[in-house]
Design a protein around this motif. Structure first.
Motif, PDB file in Angstrom:
ATOM      1  N   UNK A 190       0.829  -1.208   0.000  1.00 14.15           N
ATOM      2  CA  UNK A 190       0.000   0.000   0.000  1.00 14.15           C
ATOM      3  C   UNK A 190       0.866   1.262   0.000  1.00 14.15           C
ATOM      4  N   UNK A 191       1.986   1.195   0.730  1.00 16.57           N
ATOM      5  CA  UNK A 191       2.890   2.350   0.761  1.00 16.57           C
ATOM      6  C   UNK A 191       3.544   2.547  -0.608  1.00 16.57           C
ATOM      7  N   UNK A 192       3.887   1.463  -1.276  1.00 21.87           N
ATOM      8  CA  UNK A 192       4.449   1.554  -2.632  1.00 21.87           C
ATOM      9  C   UNK A 192       3.442   2.167  -3.596  1.00 21.87           C
ATOM     10  N   UNK A 193       2.173   1.802  -3.434  1.00 24.54           N
ATOM     11  CA  UNK A 193       1.124   2.368  -4.283  1.00 24.54           C
ATOM     12  C   UNK A 193       1.002   3.871  -4.063  1.00 24.54           C
ATOM     13  N   UNK A 194       1.097   4.296  -2.793  1.00 19.95           N
ATOM     14  CA  UNK A 194       1.040   5.719  -2.478  1.00 19.95           C
ATOM     15  C   UNK A 194       2.232   6.450  -3.085  1.00 19.95           C
ATOM     16  N   UNK A 365       5.262  21.737  -5.965  1.00 21.90           N
ATOM     17  CA  UNK A 365       6.289  20.759  -6.321  1.00 21.90           C
ATOM     18  C   UNK A 365       7.140  20.393  -5.117  1.00 21.90           C
ATOM     19  N   UNK A 366       7.579  21.380  -4.358  1.00 26.12           N
ATOM     20  CA  UNK A 366       8.424  21.104  -3.194  1.00 26.12           C
ATOM     21  C   UNK A 366       7.691  20.281  -2.144  1.00 26.12           C
ATOM     22  N   UNK A 367       6.408  20.549  -1.972  1.00 24.22           N
ATOM     23  CA  UNK A 367       5.614  19.777  -1.001  1.00 24.22           C
ATOM     24  C   UNK A 367       5.474  18.324  -1.432  1.00 24.22           C
ATOM     25  N   UNK A 368       5.221  18.116  -2.723  1.00 24.61           N
ATOM     26  CA  UNK A 368       5.095  16.736  -3.232  1.00 24.61           C
ATOM     27  C   UNK A 368       6.429  16.011  -3.122  1.00 24.61           C
ATOM     28  N   UNK A 369       7.517  16.704  -3.439  1.00 22.79           N
ATOM     29  CA  UNK A 369       8.842  16.084  -3.318  1.00 22.79           C
ATOM     30  C   UNK A 369       9.148  15.715  -1.872  1.00 22.79           C
ATOM     31  N   UNK A 370       8.733  16.553  -0.920  1.00 17.35           N
ATOM     32  CA  UNK A 370       8.937  16.240   0.493  1.00 17.35           C
ATOM     33  C   UNK A 370       8.107  15.021   0.893  1.00 17.35           C
ATOM     34  N   UNK A 371       6.879  14.920   0.396  1.00 16.15           N
ATOM     35  CA  UNK A 371       6.038  13.755   0.680  1.00 16.15           C
ATOM     36  C   UNK A 371       6.666  12.481   0.109  1.00 16.15           C
ATOM     37  N   UNK A 372       7.208  12.576  -1.093  1.00 14.63           N
ATOM     38  CA  UNK A 372       7.874  11.420  -1.713  1.00 14.63           C
ATOM     39  C   UNK A 372       9.084  10.996  -0.883  1.00 14.63           C
ATOM     40  N   UNK A 373       9.849  11.983  -0.393  1.00 10.51           N
ATOM     41  CA  UNK A 373      11.017  11.661   0.438  1.00 10.51           C
ATOM     42  C   UNK A 373      10.591  10.920   1.710  1.00 10.51           C
ATOM     43  N   UNK A 374       9.529  11.375   2.331  1.00 14.54           N
ATOM     44  CA  UNK A 374       9.042  10.724   3.561  1.00 14.54           C
ATOM     45  C   UNK A 374       8.545   9.310   3.282  1.00 14.54           C
ATOM     46  N   UNK A 378       9.862   5.727   4.664  1.00 10.82           N
ATOM     47  CA  UNK A 378       8.970   4.722   5.270  1.00 10.82           C
ATOM     48  C   UNK A 378       9.201   3.344   4.653  1.00 10.82           C
ATOM     49  N   UNK A 379       9.368   3.306   3.346  1.00 13.15           N
ATOM     50  CA  UNK A 379       9.624   2.025   2.661  1.00 13.15           C
ATOM     51  C   UNK A 379      10.953   1.416   3.117  1.00 13.15           C
ATOM     52  N   UNK A 380      11.960   2.272   3.274  1.00 11.86           N
ATOM     53  CA  UNK A 380      13.254   1.783   3.752  1.00 11.86           C
ATOM     54  C   UNK A 380      13.123   1.240   5.166  1.00 11.86           C
ATOM     55  N   UNK A 381      12.355   1.922   6.007  1.00 12.47           N
ATOM     56  CA  UNK A 381      12.166   1.472   7.388  1.00 12.47           C
ATOM     57  C   UNK A 381      11.465   0.122   7.430  1.00 12.47           C
ATOM     58  N   UNK A 382      10.479  -0.046   6.544  1.00 16.79           N
ATOM     59  CA  UNK A 382       9.769  -1.335   6.483  1.00 16.79           C
ATOM     60  C   UNK A 382      10.722  -2.432   6.031  1.00 16.79           C
ATOM     61  N   UNK A 383      11.513  -2.171   4.994  1.00 18.01           N
ATOM     62  CA  UNK A 383      12.439  -3.178   4.467  1.00 18.01           C
ATOM     63  C   UNK A 383      13.509  -3.549   5.489  1.00 18.01           C
ATOM     64  N   UNK A 384      13.918  -2.572   6.318  1.00 12.67           N
ATOM     65  CA  UNK A 384      14.941  -2.828   7.331  1.00 12.67           C
ATOM     66  C   UNK A 384      14.352  -3.356   8.633  1.00 12.67           C
ATOM     67  N   UNK A 385      13.017  -3.557   8.639  1.00 11.26           N
ATOM     68  CA  UNK A 385      12.302  -4.071   9.805  1.00 11.26           C
ATOM     69  C   UNK A 385      12.551  -3.217  11.049  1.00 11.26           C
ATOM     70  N   UNK A 390       8.642   4.228  13.899  1.00 13.89           N
ATOM     71  CA  UNK A 390       9.474   5.007  12.988  1.00 13.89           C
ATOM     72  C   UNK A 390       8.813   5.095  11.608  1.00 13.89           C
ATOM     73  N   UNK A 391       8.182   3.996  11.212  1.00 11.26           N
ATOM     74  CA  UNK A 391       7.427   4.006   9.956  1.00 11.26           C
ATOM     75  C   UNK A 391       6.293   5.018  10.045  1.00 11.26           C
ATOM     76  N   UNK A 392       5.612   5.018  11.186  1.00 11.29           N
ATOM     77  CA  UNK A 392       4.491   5.932  11.392  1.00 11.29           C
ATOM     78  C   UNK A 392       4.954   7.390  11.331  1.00 11.29           C
ATOM     79  N   UNK A 393       6.133   7.673  11.887  1.00 11.31           N
ATOM     80  CA  UNK A 393       6.663   9.033  11.861  1.00 11.31           C
ATOM     81  C   UNK A 393       6.903   9.503  10.423  1.00 11.31           C
ATOM     82  N   UNK A 394       7.457   8.601   9.600  1.00 19.11           N
ATOM     83  CA  UNK A 394       7.703   8.949   8.194  1.00 19.11           C
ATOM     84  C   UNK A 394       6.389   9.189   7.454  1.00 19.11           C
ATOM     85  N   UNK A 395       5.414   8.348   7.725  1.00 16.86           N
ATOM     86  CA  UNK A 395       4.107   8.511   7.078  1.00 16.86           C
ATOM     87  C   UNK A 395       3.441   9.811   7.516  1.00 16.86           C
TER      88      UNK A 395
END
Length: 426
Positions: A190-194, A365-374, A378-385, A390-395
């Motif tokens: 779901x996060x990848x879809x977002x 544009x800057x706001x969308x780029x910041x959302x993409x960075x977050x 989050x995806x990295x945090x999920x992959x690193x378990x 911490x995932x929630x903070x990124x989201x």
């Protein structure tokens, strides 16, 4: 907001009709004092005719009352339609201020609409874009945003983000039941879809920017290729200096013209010589949406391999060109100009084919780029378990970035900066 504000919404110049608007709880009582048409019960959104007396000046006016919350600002409002005399409008405004109204600041009517929930920040920005629109395409784009097309997209993305944040709560609350790992695995898809949805929104920026501010067209070529004469032909008047001497234009000149419903912003660059350091080419050309590469028959085309480039073979009145895929014209006689405009228009239409709900300025544009960075974090945090909090903070960071576009989240300084661009009376 206890004050009632007043300002002229039409330009403060002599005209047939002027519009003066008030907003605040005293809008109707103030008008009653000086406008003879408001007697007894006043029905909202009805046009009343009467005389408005302001000091030594009396004018036949029409006045309309708008009851809260069914008004532009969400407050009680009144609009006075007077004759467009500068003296009359000044007298009316001064009389209302003497009676207790306050002169409105830049964008204060629209800011009150934003603060009262009548529109969000993207819709507020669209108001000024609509006022400044110079082409049908720009007006349509602004109206789509004013109608909430972008807001709907952002709202949908925020709802998805909130669902993901809620999903992490189960992993936080029940770590001992192996729910954490199962939840985070299901959240990843779901996060990848977002993430993909945000990237798709980011990709609309170029089309949105073009629809908002016009198509930027750089006219480039070797010295004496006829760039300045071509610019003058497209504009319909002499704007650039034309001379038989090579390299007459030593700086760039920018002007606009309309073709169909699209505004083109032409930039006539200086002739690029072998001694140039390519600063101009790297600057002006990089920012252009379309490049008109002009050359004489048999001459060298600059940027020929760039997908933005339209090849223009000039001076066909002297010698017919043979360049493949080039538009043959004579800037001197105007031959082929209609075909070149058609090519320009069709290329511009392809650049703006992003549909409704585009982002169209750097703030978006800057706001969308910041959302993409977050979301990437989050995806990295999920992959690193990593722990689900911490995932929630990124989201949550992505949620705040998205919300700053519409004004649900964000700083007061951003709001101040946006409304500072407005004129008084809007």
């Amino acid at each position: 907001m206890s004050t009632t504000i007043v300002a002229q919404s039409t330009p403060a110049i002599a005209s047939a009709i002027a519009i003066i608007r008030l907003s605040g709880k005293d809008a109707l009582p103030l008008c009653r004092k000086f406008f003879s048409g408001f007697k007894g019960e006043v029905k909202p959104r009805y046009a009343y005719f009467g005389k408005f007396t302001a000091g030594g000046i009396t004018d036949d006016c029409i006045c309309i009352y708008f009851a809260a919350p069914h008004s532009y600002t969400g407050e009680d409002m009144a609009e006075i339609y007077s004759h467009g005399s500068v003296a009359v409008t000044r007298a009316i405004i001064e009389q209302l201020i003497l009676a207790g109204a306050t002169m409105a600041q830049r964008g204060e009517f629209t800011r009150r609409a934003f603060e009262n929930g009548k529109m969000d920040l993207t819709e507020s920005e669209a108001v000024i874009d609509l006022i400044n629109a110079e082409s049908e395409a720009e007006a349509r784009s602004a109206y789509e945003q004013l109608s909430g097309a972008l807001s709907e997209k952002i709202d949908a993305l925020q709802k998805k983000t909130i669902e993901l944040i809620a999903g992490t709560e189960a992993a936080i609350d029940y770590p001992e039941e192996d729910v954490e790992e199962m939840t985070l695995v299901s959240l990843r898809d779901k996060t990848s879809s977002l993430y993909e949805s945000l990237c798709a929104l980011k990709d609309t920026y170029n089309a949105g920017k073009i629809m908002r501010s016009g198509v930027k067209v750089a006219i480039v070529g070797k010295p004496n290729a006829g760039k300045s004469m071509l610019m003058n032909r497209l504009l319909g008047y002499e704007r650039s200096i034309v001379s038989s001497s090579a390299g007459t234009t030593r700086d760039y000149v920018e002007e606009s013209f309309l073709c169909g419903d699209i505004r083109f912003r032409l930039i006539d660059t200086a002739g690029i010589r072998h001694t140039d350091d390519n600063v101009e080419e790297m600057g002006v050309m990089r920012q252009a949406d379309i490049i008109l590469s002009v050359a004489e028959p048999g001459g060298e085309f600059l940027c020929a391999d760039d997908s933005r480039t339209v090849l223009v073979e000039n001076k066909n009145d002297l010698c017919k060109g043979t360049a493949e895929n080039a538009v043959s014209i004579s800037a001197l006689t105007g031959e082929g100009l209609g075909n070149l405009k058609k090519v320009l228009y069709e290329k511009a239409r392809s650049l703006t084919a992003a549909g409704a709900g585009t982002i169209n300025n750097i703030r978006h544009l800057q706001a969308v780029e910041e959302a993409i960075r977050c979301i990437t974090d989050a995806l990295k945090a999920i992959d690193q378990k990593l722990p689900p909090d911490l995932v929630s903070d990124d989201l949550m960071g992505a949620y705040r970035a998205q919300g700053s576009i519409t004004g649900i989240t964000g700083s007061a300084s951003i709001v101040d900066e946006i409304f500072s661009r407005f004129c008084v009376g809007k």
